[in-house]
Design a protein around this motif. Sequence first.
Motif, short mmCIF file in Angstrom:
data_model
loop_
_atom_site.label_atom_id
_atom_site.label_comp_id
_atom_site.label_asym_id
_atom_site.label_seq_id
_atom_site.Cartn_x
_atom_site.Cartn_y
_atom_site.Cartn_z
N SER A 116 41.53 25.03 50.27
CA SER A 116 42.88 25.71 49.62
C SER A 116 43.06 26.76 50.02
CB SER A 116 41.73 25.53 47.76
OG SER A 116 40.60 26.10 47.82
N VAL A 117 43.48 27.70 48.78
CA VAL A 117 43.52 29.17 48.99
C VAL A 117 43.52 29.81 47.68
CG1 VAL A 117 46.29 30.85 49.03
CG2 VAL A 117 45.65 29.14 50.12
N LYS A 118 42.27 30.24 48.10
CA LYS A 118 41.93 30.79 46.59
C LYS A 118 42.24 32.53 46.73
CE LYS A 118 37.73 29.13 47.54
NZ LYS A 118 36.21 29.34 47.74
N ALA A 119 43.44 32.16 46.01
CA ALA A 119 44.66 33.53 45.42
C ALA A 119 43.83 33.89 44.94
CB ALA A 119 46.07 33.20 45.06
N VAL A 120 43.42 33.94 43.70
CA VAL A 120 42.33 34.80 41.92
C VAL A 120 41.47 33.62 42.23
CG1 VAL A 120 42.40 35.47 40.61
CG2 VAL A 120 44.70 35.32 41.54
N ASP A 121 40.20 35.23 42.79
CA ASP A 121 38.70 34.54 42.27
C ASP A 121 37.46 34.84 42.03
OD1 ASP A 121 36.78 32.60 43.59
OD2 ASP A 121 36.36 33.56 45.77
N GLY A 122 38.05 34.72 40.76
CA GLY A 122 37.16 35.21 39.63
C GLY A 122 37.84 36.55 39.11
N VAL A 123 38.97 37.05 38.46
CA VAL A 123 39.51 38.14 38.12
C VAL A 123 38.70 38.16 36.27
CG1 VAL A 123 41.31 39.44 37.83
CG2 VAL A 123 40.71 38.89 39.93
N SER A 124 38.30 39.47 36.15
CA SER A 124 38.18 39.74 35.09
C SER A 124 38.45 40.84 34.05
CB SER A 124 36.55 39.81 34.37
OG SER A 124 36.36 38.06 35.00
N PHE A 125 39.15 41.23 33.36
CA PHE A 125 38.96 42.68 32.86
C PHE A 125 39.88 42.06 31.19
CE2 PHE A 125 43.71 41.09 34.41
CZ PHE A 125 43.73 41.90 33.92
N GLU A 126 39.69 43.44 30.74
CA GLU A 126 40.36 43.78 29.55
C GLU A 126 41.17 44.79 29.25
OE1 GLU A 126 37.12 43.85 27.13
OE2 GLU A 126 35.76 42.40 27.60
N LEU A 127 41.92 44.93 28.10
CA LEU A 127 43.68 45.74 28.16
C LEU A 127 43.73 45.78 26.87
CD1 LEU A 127 45.36 47.21 29.87
CD2 LEU A 127 47.01 45.33 29.26
N ARG A 128 42.92 47.21 26.32
CA ARG A 128 43.28 47.52 24.94
C ARG A 128 44.81 47.82 24.49
NH1 ARG A 128 38.66 50.11 26.80
NH2 ARG A 128 39.44 51.99 27.15
N ARG A 129 44.85 47.96 23.29
CA ARG A 129 46.14 48.09 22.39
C ARG A 129 47.00 49.52 22.81
NH1 ARG A 129 48.87 45.50 19.18
NH2 ARG A 129 47.06 43.51 18.92
N GLY A 130 48.15 49.87 23.28
CA GLY A 130 48.37 51.62 23.99
C GLY A 130 47.29 51.48 25.38
N GLU A 131 47.17 50.51 25.66
CA GLU A 131 46.74 51.46 27.55
C GLU A 131 47.40 50.44 29.04
OE1 GLU A 131 42.14 51.50 29.30
OE2 GLU A 131 43.06 49.36 28.09
N THR A 132 47.42 51.71 29.06
CA THR A 132 48.24 51.22 31.21
C THR A 132 47.25 51.01 32.10
OG1 THR A 132 50.63 52.07 30.18
CG2 THR A 132 49.44 51.86 32.95
N PHE A 133 46.68 49.79 31.99
CA PHE A 133 45.63 48.89 33.37
C PHE A 133 46.56 49.24 34.24
CE2 PHE A 133 42.89 46.44 35.68
CZ PHE A 133 41.90 47.38 35.11
N GLY A 134 46.46 50.12 35.91
CA GLY A 134 46.92 49.41 36.45
C GLY A 134 45.99 48.75 37.54
N LEU A 135 46.82 47.79 38.20
CA LEU A 135 45.89 47.07 39.44
C LEU A 135 46.65 47.66 40.45
CD1 LEU A 135 43.95 44.73 38.85
CD2 LEU A 135 45.49 42.58 38.65
N VAL A 136 45.37 48.01 41.59
CA VAL A 136 46.18 47.77 43.02
C VAL A 136 45.30 47.27 44.02
CG1 VAL A 136 46.36 50.44 42.32
CG2 VAL A 136 44.56 49.53 43.09
N GLY A 137 46.01 47.39 45.35
CA GLY A 137 45.53 46.56 46.41
C GLY A 137 46.19 46.16 47.31
#
Length: 339
Positions: A32-53
Amino acid sequence: MAMSDTQLLSVHGLKIHFPVKEGVIVQKQIGSVKAVDGVSFELRRGETFGLVGESGCGKSTTALAILRMLSLTAGRIVFEGEDITDYDENQMRPVRQRMQMVYQDPYGSLNPRMRVRHIIGEPLVVHGVNRRSSEYRARVDELIDLVGLLPDMADRYPHEFSGGQRQRIAIARALAPAPSLLICDEPVSALDVSIQAQVINLLMDLQAELGLTMLFIAHDLSIVRHISDRVGVMYLGRIVESASKDELFDHPKHPYTQALMNAVPVPDPEVEAGREQQLIRGEVPSVRNPPKGCHFHPRCPVAKSMCEQVAPALLPSAAGSLVSCHLVADGWSAAERSA
């Protein structure tokens, strides 16, 4: 709109594994290709969450999974207090009215056979919003003005616009059903640098005016620092560090984050010449056969034996950021790391 303490989106333990099969008539899964392997995060209302890599680390796959456009291998997604983890297509339709996506390619994401008016208005038809023709037309005209386009552009086709204008059209289409969450998947990476700034400033203005919450995916650290409130750094399907943008950029904790920051050139030639270079050795491992333990340990300049055996959890550091690193969690000093 100021950032709220109200949680809009919660992603916990998200895994997206794609089966690898062999055989023509009778296919057998061999991995199997483990494209995403246990990602956790929270996003609050009105916020911008940047995801980089780096490319291929699972950022876009994470976005598609949140929209439930991919089947989940494991994990849980809660949006506006609603657990959508096991929703089917019919259940997701009203949810997707509240979460919309702006894609990377501003031309490939637009139907070349449709006029701009119908491209922007299509979500209104799909979700049954503004059913009267007068309301429909007024809403489309409002959206065209909102993203900085001229009224007479509504009857043109996508090929008649520049890349930046096409991305404005895509943003207008995403805003049509009045979503609370806007997912931007590298929305400016295909644009010229001068146009990138215009689109980024437009998104920030729209967020302030409409009270949007944004998940912003990118690989350009300067853009992420400009637009984000908090940032998550992904490596090989996992988030290795998450913090406020100031904490992350001023005091990066994870060795991978430090290497990313070190790769950004400094405008001052004298400062740049005197900087210590921290290069990441080797190549990114295969997501089909990722390393045991910490995924980054084969390339990490400070890896210890424990890193090869046990995957570190994403835990709070003394500064309040979340870091997935045994050495940070154990409070190792810089001298101890280099020993």
